[in-house]
Design an enzyme around this catalytic site. Structure first.
Site, short mmCIF file in Angstrom:
data_model
loop_
_atom_site.label_atom_id
_atom_site.label_comp_id
_atom_site.label_asym_id
_atom_site.label_seq_id
_atom_site.Cartn_x
_atom_site.Cartn_y
_atom_site.Cartn_z
N HIS A 56 -15.61 26.59 -61.20
CA HIS A 56 -14.22 26.21 -61.43
C HIS A 56 -14.16 24.85 -62.10
O HIS A 56 -14.87 23.92 -61.71
CB HIS A 56 -13.46 26.15 -60.10
CG HIS A 56 -12.00 25.88 -60.27
ND1 HIS A 56 -11.10 26.88 -60.57
CD2 HIS A 56 -11.29 24.75 -60.19
CE1 HIS A 56 -9.89 26.36 -60.68
NE2 HIS A 56 -9.97 25.06 -60.45
N ASP A 84 -0.46 28.05 -52.11
CA ASP A 84 -0.82 27.16 -53.23
C ASP A 84 0.07 27.42 -54.44
O ASP A 84 0.44 26.48 -55.14
CB ASP A 84 -2.29 27.32 -53.61
CG ASP A 84 -2.63 26.38 -54.76
OD1 ASP A 84 -2.50 25.16 -54.57
OD2 ASP A 84 -2.94 26.86 -55.86
N ARG A 131 4.63 20.72 -57.00
CA ARG A 131 3.92 19.49 -57.41
C ARG A 131 4.08 19.26 -58.90
O ARG A 131 4.23 18.13 -59.36
CB ARG A 131 2.43 19.60 -57.04
CG ARG A 131 2.17 19.46 -55.55
CD ARG A 131 0.75 19.85 -55.21
NE ARG A 131 -0.24 19.08 -55.94
CZ ARG A 131 -1.41 19.56 -56.37
NH1 ARG A 131 -1.75 20.81 -56.12
NH2 ARG A 131 -2.24 18.79 -57.02
N SER A 174 -5.85 22.41 -53.09
CA SER A 174 -5.31 23.46 -53.96
C SER A 174 -6.45 24.31 -54.54
O SER A 174 -6.44 25.54 -54.48
CB SER A 174 -4.49 22.80 -55.07
OG SER A 174 -4.27 23.68 -56.13
N LYS A 192 -7.93 28.23 -52.88
CA LYS A 192 -8.06 29.48 -53.64
C LYS A 192 -9.52 29.95 -53.68
O LYS A 192 -9.82 31.11 -53.44
CB LYS A 192 -7.58 29.28 -55.09
CG LYS A 192 -6.09 29.00 -55.20
CD LYS A 192 -5.64 28.90 -56.64
CE LYS A 192 -6.04 27.61 -57.29
NZ LYS A 192 -5.00 26.61 -57.46
N1 URA Z 1 -6.10 23.01 -60.52
C1 URA Z 1 -5.63 23.56 -59.39
O1 URA Z 1 -5.84 24.74 -59.12
N2 URA Z 1 -4.94 22.80 -58.54
C2 URA Z 1 -4.67 21.49 -58.78
O2 URA Z 1 -4.05 20.86 -57.96
C3 URA Z 1 -5.17 20.91 -59.98
C4 URA Z 1 -5.89 21.70 -60.85
#
Ligand code: URA
Length: 447
Positions: free
Chosen positions: A80, A159, A166, A181, A185
Protein backbone atom coordinates in the site's frame (compact mmCIF):
# COMPACT_ATOMS: atom_id res chain seq x y z
CA UNK A 1 -20.50 12.48 22.52
CA UNK A 2 -20.21 15.98 24.05
CA UNK A 3 -18.10 14.54 26.89
CA UNK A 4 -15.88 12.61 24.49
CA UNK A 5 -15.23 15.75 22.42
CA UNK A 6 -14.50 17.81 25.54
CA UNK A 7 -12.08 15.19 26.89
CA UNK A 8 -10.07 15.15 23.66
CA UNK A 9 -10.24 18.94 23.30
CA UNK A 10 -8.63 19.21 26.76
CA UNK A 11 -5.87 16.77 25.80
CA UNK A 12 -7.22 13.69 27.63
CA UNK A 13 -6.72 10.10 26.47
CA UNK A 14 -9.87 8.41 25.22
CA UNK A 15 -10.61 4.90 26.42
CA UNK A 16 -11.28 1.97 24.08
CA UNK A 17 -14.96 2.24 25.04
CA UNK A 18 -15.14 5.90 24.13
CA UNK A 19 -13.47 5.32 20.77
CA UNK A 20 -15.77 2.34 20.11
CA UNK A 21 -18.80 4.44 21.05
CA UNK A 22 -17.74 7.14 18.57
CA UNK A 23 -16.88 4.86 15.64
CA UNK A 24 -19.98 2.65 16.01
CA UNK A 25 -22.29 5.62 16.54
CA UNK A 26 -20.91 7.56 13.59
CA UNK A 27 -20.98 4.56 11.24
CA UNK A 28 -24.63 3.87 12.14
CA UNK A 29 -25.56 7.50 11.56
CA UNK A 30 -26.41 8.10 15.25
CA UNK A 31 -23.67 10.70 15.74
CA UNK A 32 -24.01 13.74 13.47
CA UNK A 33 -21.27 15.04 11.18
CA UNK A 34 -20.79 18.20 13.25
CA UNK A 35 -19.88 16.26 16.40
CA UNK A 36 -17.69 13.79 14.50
CA UNK A 37 -15.94 16.76 12.83
CA UNK A 38 -15.31 18.40 16.19
CA UNK A 39 -13.77 15.20 17.56
CA UNK A 40 -11.61 14.71 14.46
CA UNK A 41 -10.33 18.28 14.74
CA UNK A 42 -9.61 17.82 18.47
CA UNK A 43 -7.72 14.60 17.61
CA UNK A 44 -5.88 16.43 14.83
CA UNK A 45 -4.77 19.22 17.15
CA UNK A 46 -4.08 17.19 20.32
CA UNK A 47 -2.89 13.95 18.70
CA UNK A 48 -3.75 10.38 19.66
CA UNK A 49 -1.70 8.08 21.88
CA UNK A 50 -0.60 4.69 20.56
CA UNK A 51 -3.39 3.01 22.55
CA UNK A 52 -5.98 5.38 21.06
CA UNK A 53 -4.66 4.88 17.52
CA UNK A 54 -4.66 1.11 17.95
CA UNK A 55 -8.22 1.22 19.35
CA UNK A 56 -9.35 3.38 16.41
CA UNK A 57 -7.80 0.89 13.99
CA UNK A 58 -9.55 -2.03 15.71
CA UNK A 59 -12.91 -0.24 15.65
CA UNK A 60 -12.53 0.54 11.94
CA UNK A 61 -11.83 -3.16 11.29
CA UNK A 62 -14.79 -4.18 13.49
CA UNK A 63 -17.13 -1.81 11.69
CA UNK A 64 -17.46 -4.29 8.81
CA UNK A 65 -16.69 -7.81 7.71
CA UNK A 66 -13.18 -9.18 7.30
CA UNK A 67 -12.05 -11.27 4.37
CA UNK A 68 -11.12 -14.88 4.92
CA UNK A 69 -8.33 -15.88 2.56
CA UNK A 70 -7.27 -18.91 4.60
CA UNK A 71 -8.69 -21.27 1.96
CA UNK A 72 -6.08 -20.07 -0.52
CA UNK A 73 -2.84 -21.96 -0.23
CA UNK A 74 0.35 -20.10 0.70
CA UNK A 75 1.24 -16.67 2.02
CA UNK A 76 -0.93 -13.75 0.94
CA UNK A 77 0.76 -10.37 0.64
CA UNK A 78 -0.25 -6.81 -0.16
CA UNK A 79 1.39 -3.45 -0.71
CA UNK A 80 0.00 0.00 0.00
CA UNK A 81 1.23 3.48 -0.85
CA UNK A 82 0.30 6.51 1.20
CA UNK A 83 -0.28 8.33 -2.07
CA UNK A 84 1.76 10.20 -4.63
CA UNK A 85 1.97 11.51 -8.19
CA UNK A 86 2.77 9.12 -11.05
CA UNK A 87 2.85 6.27 -8.53
CA UNK A 88 1.32 3.44 -10.52
CA UNK A 89 3.77 0.76 -9.36
CA UNK A 90 1.09 -1.42 -7.75
CA UNK A 91 0.10 -2.45 -11.28
CA UNK A 92 3.59 -3.85 -11.83
CA UNK A 93 4.29 -5.07 -8.29
CA UNK A 94 1.26 -7.39 -8.02
CA UNK A 95 2.13 -9.48 -11.13
CA UNK A 96 5.88 -9.49 -10.37
CA UNK A 97 5.25 -10.91 -6.89
CA UNK A 98 2.66 -13.39 -8.20
CA UNK A 99 5.11 -14.57 -10.87
CA UNK A 100 7.56 -15.35 -8.04
CA UNK A 101 5.02 -17.58 -6.30
CA UNK A 102 3.51 -15.36 -3.60
CA UNK A 103 -0.21 -14.61 -3.78
CA UNK A 104 -1.20 -10.95 -3.90
CA UNK A 105 -4.58 -9.87 -2.55
CA UNK A 106 -4.75 -6.16 -3.21
CA UNK A 107 -7.59 -3.83 -2.37
CA UNK A 108 -6.99 -0.37 -3.68
CA UNK A 109 -8.59 3.02 -3.72
CA UNK A 110 -9.38 5.87 -6.07
CA UNK A 111 -7.48 9.10 -6.48
CA UNK A 112 -7.59 11.35 -3.41
CA UNK A 113 -6.97 15.06 -3.85
CA UNK A 114 -3.83 15.47 -5.94
CA UNK A 115 -2.80 11.81 -5.59
CA UNK A 116 -3.70 9.13 -8.12
CA UNK A 117 -5.59 5.89 -7.34
CA UNK A 118 -4.94 2.37 -8.58
CA UNK A 119 -8.63 1.71 -9.35
CA UNK A 120 -8.91 4.70 -11.66
CA UNK A 121 -5.83 3.43 -13.48
CA UNK A 122 -7.15 -0.13 -13.87
CA UNK A 123 -10.48 1.16 -15.14
CA UNK A 124 -8.60 2.85 -17.99
CA UNK A 125 -8.31 -0.70 -19.40
CA UNK A 126 -11.42 -1.46 -21.44
CA UNK A 127 -13.68 -3.85 -19.54
CA UNK A 128 -11.61 -4.20 -16.34
CA UNK A 129 -14.00 -4.90 -13.46
CA UNK A 130 -12.70 -3.61 -10.12
CA UNK A 131 -15.68 -4.93 -8.18
CA UNK A 132 -15.48 -8.71 -8.20
CA UNK A 133 -17.48 -10.62 -5.59
CA UNK A 134 -15.43 -11.90 -2.67
CA UNK A 135 -15.81 -15.42 -4.07
CA UNK A 136 -14.48 -14.38 -7.49
CA UNK A 137 -11.66 -12.35 -5.83
CA UNK A 138 -10.55 -15.50 -4.00
CA UNK A 139 -10.81 -17.55 -7.20
CA UNK A 140 -8.65 -15.09 -9.17
CA UNK A 141 -6.01 -14.97 -6.41
CA UNK A 142 -5.93 -18.78 -6.29
CA UNK A 143 -5.81 -19.30 -10.07
CA UNK A 144 -3.83 -16.31 -11.39
CA UNK A 145 -1.86 -15.46 -8.24
CA UNK A 146 -2.91 -11.81 -7.97
CA UNK A 147 -6.02 -9.71 -8.06
CA UNK A 148 -6.55 -5.98 -7.58
CA UNK A 149 -10.03 -4.85 -6.63
CA UNK A 150 -11.76 -1.92 -4.99
CA UNK A 151 -12.63 -1.95 -1.34
CA UNK A 152 -16.03 -3.58 -0.88
CA UNK A 153 -18.75 -1.67 1.00
CA UNK A 154 -18.77 -4.38 3.64
CA UNK A 155 -15.11 -3.90 4.56
CA UNK A 156 -14.19 -1.13 7.03
CA UNK A 157 -17.28 1.04 6.30
CA UNK A 158 -16.32 3.34 9.19
CA UNK A 159 -13.24 4.43 7.27
CA UNK A 160 -15.24 5.31 4.20
CA UNK A 161 -17.43 7.69 6.24
CA UNK A 162 -14.62 9.05 8.35
CA UNK A 163 -12.33 9.60 5.38
CA UNK A 164 -15.02 11.53 3.49
CA UNK A 165 -15.49 13.75 6.55
CA UNK A 166 -11.73 14.25 7.04
CA UNK A 167 -11.41 15.19 3.39
CA UNK A 168 -13.73 18.20 3.87
CA UNK A 169 -12.63 19.22 7.39
CA UNK A 170 -8.85 19.56 6.78
CA UNK A 171 -8.07 16.58 9.01
CA UNK A 172 -6.46 14.17 6.53
CA UNK A 173 -2.76 14.79 7.06
CA UNK A 174 -2.42 13.56 10.64
CA UNK A 175 -0.30 10.47 11.13
CA UNK A 176 -2.52 8.76 13.72
CA UNK A 177 -5.63 9.22 11.56
CA UNK A 178 -3.81 8.10 8.41
CA UNK A 179 -2.38 5.02 10.16
CA UNK A 180 -5.78 3.92 11.51
CA UNK A 181 -7.43 4.59 8.15
CA UNK A 182 -4.91 2.63 6.08
CA UNK A 183 -4.46 -0.26 8.50
CA UNK A 184 -8.17 -0.44 9.32
CA UNK A 185 -8.65 -1.44 5.69
CA UNK A 186 -5.50 -3.47 5.14
CA UNK A 187 -5.83 -5.57 8.29
CA UNK A 188 -9.43 -6.46 7.36
CA UNK A 189 -8.15 -8.04 4.14
CA UNK A 190 -6.97 -11.35 5.57
CA UNK A 191 -3.37 -10.94 4.36
CA UNK A 192 -0.23 -12.27 6.09
CA UNK A 193 2.35 -9.69 4.95
CA UNK A 194 2.20 -6.03 4.11
CA UNK A 195 4.71 -3.67 2.54
CA UNK A 196 3.97 0.01 3.02
CA UNK A 197 5.34 2.67 0.71
CA UNK A 198 5.35 5.84 2.79
CA UNK A 199 5.82 8.76 0.43
CA UNK A 200 7.87 11.77 1.53
CA UNK A 201 8.12 15.20 -0.05
CA UNK A 202 6.24 17.91 -1.88
CA UNK A 203 3.89 15.45 -3.62
CA UNK A 204 3.07 13.43 -0.48
CA UNK A 205 0.85 13.94 2.55
CA UNK A 206 4.02 13.74 4.69
CA UNK A 207 6.26 16.59 3.60
CA UNK A 208 9.33 15.79 5.75
CA UNK A 209 11.31 12.64 6.40
CA UNK A 210 10.74 13.07 10.11
CA UNK A 211 6.94 13.05 9.71
CA UNK A 212 7.09 10.14 7.28
CA UNK A 213 9.33 8.09 9.57
CA UNK A 214 6.93 8.68 12.47
CA UNK A 215 3.99 7.53 10.31
CA UNK A 216 5.93 4.48 9.10
CA UNK A 217 6.95 3.48 12.64
CA UNK A 218 3.40 3.87 13.89
CA UNK A 219 1.95 1.72 11.10
CA UNK A 220 4.62 -0.95 11.53
CA UNK A 221 3.93 -1.08 15.27
CA UNK A 222 0.16 -1.37 14.83
CA UNK A 223 0.42 -4.03 12.10
CA UNK A 224 2.79 -6.01 14.30
CA UNK A 225 0.29 -5.88 17.18
CA UNK A 226 -2.12 -7.55 14.78
CA UNK A 227 0.35 -10.34 14.03
CA UNK A 228 1.22 -9.20 10.51
CA UNK A 229 4.67 -9.17 8.96
CA UNK A 230 5.23 -5.64 7.81
CA UNK A 231 7.90 -3.41 6.31
CA UNK A 232 7.60 0.28 5.50
CA UNK A 233 9.83 1.99 2.94
CA UNK A 234 10.21 5.76 3.00
CA UNK A 235 10.41 6.81 -0.64
CA UNK A 236 10.92 10.12 -2.37
CA UNK A 237 7.91 12.05 -3.64
CA UNK A 238 9.70 15.36 -4.15
CA UNK A 239 9.59 14.49 -7.86
CA UNK A 240 6.85 12.57 -9.66
CA UNK A 241 7.66 8.87 -10.03
CA UNK A 242 8.50 7.67 -13.54
CA UNK A 243 7.56 9.74 -16.58
CA UNK A 244 3.78 9.54 -16.52
CA UNK A 245 0.95 10.92 -14.40
CA UNK A 246 -2.54 10.02 -15.56
CA UNK A 247 -4.59 6.85 -15.76
CA UNK A 248 -3.95 5.32 -19.22
CA UNK A 249 -0.43 6.76 -19.23
CA UNK A 250 0.36 4.96 -15.97
CA UNK A 251 -1.07 1.63 -17.13
CA UNK A 252 1.17 1.93 -20.18
CA UNK A 253 4.15 2.71 -17.91
CA UNK A 254 3.37 -0.38 -15.80
CA UNK A 255 3.27 -2.53 -18.95
CA UNK A 256 6.61 -1.01 -19.98
CA UNK A 257 8.01 -1.91 -16.56
CA UNK A 258 6.80 -5.50 -16.98
CA UNK A 259 8.56 -5.54 -20.35
CA UNK A 260 11.78 -4.14 -18.84
CA UNK A 261 11.40 -0.73 -20.52
CA UNK A 262 10.29 1.62 -17.71
CA UNK A 263 12.26 4.61 -16.37
CA UNK A 264 14.98 3.72 -13.88
CA UNK A 265 13.31 5.16 -10.75
CA UNK A 266 10.04 3.37 -11.52
CA UNK A 267 11.77 0.03 -12.10
CA UNK A 268 13.88 0.40 -8.95
CA UNK A 269 10.85 1.06 -6.77
CA UNK A 270 8.71 -1.69 -8.33
CA UNK A 271 11.56 -4.18 -7.86
CA UNK A 272 12.31 -3.13 -4.28
CA UNK A 273 8.67 -3.22 -3.14
CA UNK A 274 8.17 -6.60 -4.81
CA UNK A 275 11.38 -7.99 -3.31
CA UNK A 276 10.34 -6.82 0.15
CA UNK A 277 7.01 -8.63 -0.23
CA UNK A 278 8.80 -11.83 -1.25
CA UNK A 279 11.26 -11.43 1.61
CA UNK A 280 8.50 -11.05 4.21
CA UNK A 281 6.83 -14.11 2.70
CA UNK A 282 9.97 -16.14 3.42
CA UNK A 283 11.09 -16.56 -0.20
CA UNK A 284 14.77 -16.00 0.55
CA UNK A 285 17.38 -13.38 1.39
CA UNK A 286 16.64 -9.88 0.18
CA UNK A 287 19.20 -9.98 -2.64
CA UNK A 288 17.82 -13.32 -3.83
CA UNK A 289 14.33 -11.83 -3.82
CA UNK A 290 15.50 -8.83 -5.88
CA UNK A 291 17.05 -11.21 -8.39
CA UNK A 292 13.84 -13.28 -8.55
CA UNK A 293 11.88 -10.12 -9.39
CA UNK A 294 14.30 -9.16 -12.14
CA UNK A 295 14.11 -12.67 -13.61
CA UNK A 296 10.31 -12.65 -13.49
CA UNK A 297 10.37 -9.52 -15.68
CA UNK A 298 13.13 -10.76 -18.00
CA UNK A 299 11.39 -14.09 -18.63
CA UNK A 300 8.06 -12.43 -19.42
CA UNK A 301 6.39 -14.31 -16.54
CA UNK A 302 5.39 -11.08 -14.75
CA UNK A 303 3.93 -9.60 -17.93
CA UNK A 304 1.92 -12.79 -18.52
CA UNK A 305 0.58 -12.61 -14.93
CA UNK A 306 -0.59 -9.05 -15.52
CA UNK A 307 -2.28 -10.11 -18.76
CA UNK A 308 -3.94 -13.08 -16.97
CA UNK A 309 -5.15 -10.81 -14.16
CA UNK A 310 -6.64 -8.33 -16.65
CA UNK A 311 -8.36 -11.23 -18.48
CA UNK A 312 -9.75 -12.64 -15.21
CA UNK A 313 -11.24 -9.21 -14.46
CA UNK A 314 -12.91 -9.01 -17.88
CA UNK A 315 -10.38 -6.54 -19.28
CA UNK A 316 -9.37 -6.31 -22.92
CA UNK A 317 -5.95 -7.97 -23.10
CA UNK A 318 -5.41 -6.75 -26.68
CA UNK A 319 -4.77 -3.33 -25.11
CA UNK A 320 -2.10 -4.87 -22.89
CA UNK A 321 -0.44 -6.59 -25.84
CA UNK A 322 -0.57 -3.40 -27.89
CA UNK A 323 -0.70 -0.29 -25.72
CA UNK A 324 -1.24 1.94 -28.76
CA UNK A 325 -4.88 0.77 -28.55
CA UNK A 326 -5.45 2.91 -25.42
CA UNK A 327 -7.47 5.89 -26.70
CA UNK A 328 -5.25 8.96 -26.68
CA UNK A 329 -6.35 12.42 -25.63
CA UNK A 330 -7.74 14.69 -28.32
CA UNK A 331 -5.45 17.58 -27.46
CA UNK A 332 -1.93 18.05 -26.12
CA UNK A 333 0.19 21.03 -25.11
CA UNK A 334 3.90 21.24 -24.33
CA UNK A 335 4.97 23.15 -21.21
CA UNK A 336 8.34 24.80 -21.90
CA UNK A 337 11.27 25.90 -19.74
CA UNK A 338 11.26 29.60 -18.92
CA UNK A 339 15.03 29.98 -18.84
CA UNK A 340 18.36 28.22 -19.26
CA UNK A 341 19.67 26.35 -16.23
CA UNK A 342 18.81 23.35 -14.10
CA UNK A 343 15.46 22.41 -12.65
CA UNK A 344 16.21 22.81 -8.95
CA UNK A 345 12.83 21.99 -7.44
CA UNK A 346 9.40 20.71 -8.45
CA UNK A 347 6.35 21.18 -6.28
CA UNK A 348 5.06 17.73 -7.07
CA UNK A 349 1.67 18.36 -5.47
CA UNK A 350 1.14 20.98 -8.19
CA UNK A 351 1.79 18.30 -10.85
CA UNK A 352 -0.97 16.24 -9.20
CA UNK A 353 -3.25 19.28 -9.13
CA UNK A 354 -2.48 20.01 -12.79
CA UNK A 355 -3.44 16.39 -13.56
CA UNK A 356 -6.76 16.90 -11.76
CA UNK A 357 -7.36 20.12 -13.74
CA UNK A 358 -6.78 18.19 -16.97
CA UNK A 359 -9.41 15.62 -15.96
CA UNK A 360 -7.15 12.80 -14.72
CA UNK A 361 -8.48 13.19 -11.15
CA UNK A 362 -11.59 14.47 -9.41
CA UNK A 363 -12.39 17.94 -8.12
CA UNK A 364 -15.56 16.54 -6.48
CA UNK A 365 -16.12 12.94 -5.39
CA UNK A 366 -18.86 12.40 -8.00
CA UNK A 367 -16.71 13.57 -10.95
CA UNK A 368 -15.78 11.06 -13.65
CA UNK A 369 -12.10 10.81 -14.57
CA UNK A 370 -10.84 11.06 -18.13
CA UNK A 371 -8.60 8.00 -18.66
CA UNK A 372 -6.61 9.66 -21.44
CA UNK A 373 -5.88 12.90 -19.55
CA UNK A 374 -2.55 13.41 -17.82
CA UNK A 375 1.03 14.54 -18.04
CA UNK A 376 4.06 13.03 -19.75
CA UNK A 377 7.09 14.24 -17.82
CA UNK A 378 10.09 15.12 -19.98
CA UNK A 379 12.38 16.80 -17.42
CA UNK A 380 12.76 16.40 -13.66
CA UNK A 381 14.71 17.93 -10.78
CA UNK A 382 18.44 17.98 -11.59
CA UNK A 383 17.95 18.01 -15.38
CA UNK A 384 19.61 20.74 -17.46
CA UNK A 385 17.31 22.74 -19.74
CA UNK A 386 17.52 25.54 -22.31
CA UNK A 387 14.78 28.17 -22.46
CA UNK A 388 11.97 26.76 -24.60
CA UNK A 389 12.81 23.08 -24.04
CA UNK A 390 9.81 20.87 -23.35
CA UNK A 391 9.43 20.08 -19.63
CA UNK A 392 6.15 18.19 -19.84
CA UNK A 393 3.37 17.35 -22.28
CA UNK A 394 -0.19 17.88 -21.07
CA UNK A 395 -3.05 15.75 -22.42
CA UNK A 396 -6.76 16.61 -22.20
CA UNK A 397 -9.99 16.13 -24.09
CA UNK A 398 -10.82 19.87 -24.08
CA UNK A 399 -8.44 22.64 -25.08
CA UNK A 400 -9.98 24.94 -22.46
CA UNK A 401 -8.44 22.82 -19.69
CA UNK A 402 -4.84 23.62 -20.59
CA UNK A 403 -4.35 27.23 -19.43
CA UNK A 404 -4.90 26.69 -15.72
CA UNK A 405 -3.05 23.37 -15.71
CA UNK A 406 -0.07 24.90 -17.53
CA UNK A 407 0.00 27.86 -15.14
CA UNK A 408 -0.10 25.53 -12.12
CA UNK A 409 2.66 23.34 -13.49
CA UNK A 410 4.93 26.21 -14.59
CA UNK A 411 4.57 27.92 -11.21
CA UNK A 412 5.68 24.71 -9.49
CA UNK A 413 9.12 24.74 -11.14
CA UNK A 414 12.23 26.43 -9.76
CA UNK A 415 15.47 26.89 -11.71
CA UNK A 416 19.10 27.34 -10.67
CA UNK A 417 22.43 27.94 -12.39
CA UNK A 418 24.19 25.08 -10.65
CA UNK A 419 23.13 21.46 -10.80
CA UNK A 420 21.27 20.55 -7.60
CA UNK A 421 21.99 17.28 -5.83
CA UNK A 422 19.45 14.57 -6.52
CA UNK A 423 17.84 12.91 -3.51
CA UNK A 424 17.89 9.11 -3.44
CA UNK A 425 14.64 7.27 -4.16
CA UNK A 426 14.55 4.88 -1.20
CA UNK A 427 15.24 6.99 1.85
CA UNK A 428 14.80 4.55 4.72
CA UNK A 429 13.32 1.25 5.76
CA UNK A 430 11.29 0.72 8.91
CA UNK A 431 10.56 -2.84 9.79
CA UNK A 432 9.66 -5.22 12.48
CA UNK A 433 12.52 -7.63 13.07
CA UNK A 434 11.04 -10.32 15.23
CA UNK A 435 10.35 -12.90 12.55
CA UNK A 436 12.14 -16.14 12.77
CA UNK A 437 12.98 -16.39 9.07
CA UNK A 438 14.79 -13.03 9.09
CA UNK A 439 18.49 -13.20 9.83
CA UNK A 440 19.94 -10.15 11.61
CA UNK A 441 22.14 -9.05 8.71
CA UNK A 442 19.18 -9.10 6.35
CA UNK A 443 17.13 -6.59 8.26
CA UNK A 444 19.44 -3.61 7.67
CA UNK A 445 18.18 -0.67 5.70
CA UNK A 446 18.69 -0.70 1.94
CA UNK A 447 19.70 2.84 1.07
N1 URA B 1 -4.92 6.84 2.44
C1 URA B 1 -5.88 6.32 3.22
O1 URA B 1 -6.43 5.26 2.94
N2 URA B 1 -6.22 6.97 4.34
C2 URA B 1 -5.65 8.15 4.71
O2 URA B 1 -6.00 8.66 5.74
C3 URA B 1 -4.64 8.69 3.87
C4 URA B 1 -4.29 8.01 2.73
Amino acid sequence: MYDVIRKKRDGGELSENEIGFFVRGYTRGEIPDYQASALLMAAYLKGLSFAETDALTREIIRSGTTLDLSGIEGIKADKHSTGGVGDGVSLAVAPIVAACGVKVAMMSGRGLGHTGGTLDKLEAIEGYDCYLSEKKFREVIASVGCSIIGQTDALAPADKKLYALRDVTATVDKKELIAASILGKKLAEGIDCLVLDVKVGSGAFMKTEEEARALASLMVRIAKEHGKKVTALLTDMDVPLGNAAGNSLEVIEAVECLQGRAPEDYTLLATELSARMLFLSGKGALDECRLMCEKAVESGAAFRKFRDMVAAHGGNTEWIDDVSLFPSAKYSRIVRAERDGYISRIDTEAYGTAGVLLGAGRRKKEDAVDPAAGIRILKKTGDEVRAGDGIAVLFASEEGLFDEAEKTLSASLEYSDVQPEKRGLILDVVESVSYTHLRAHETGAYL
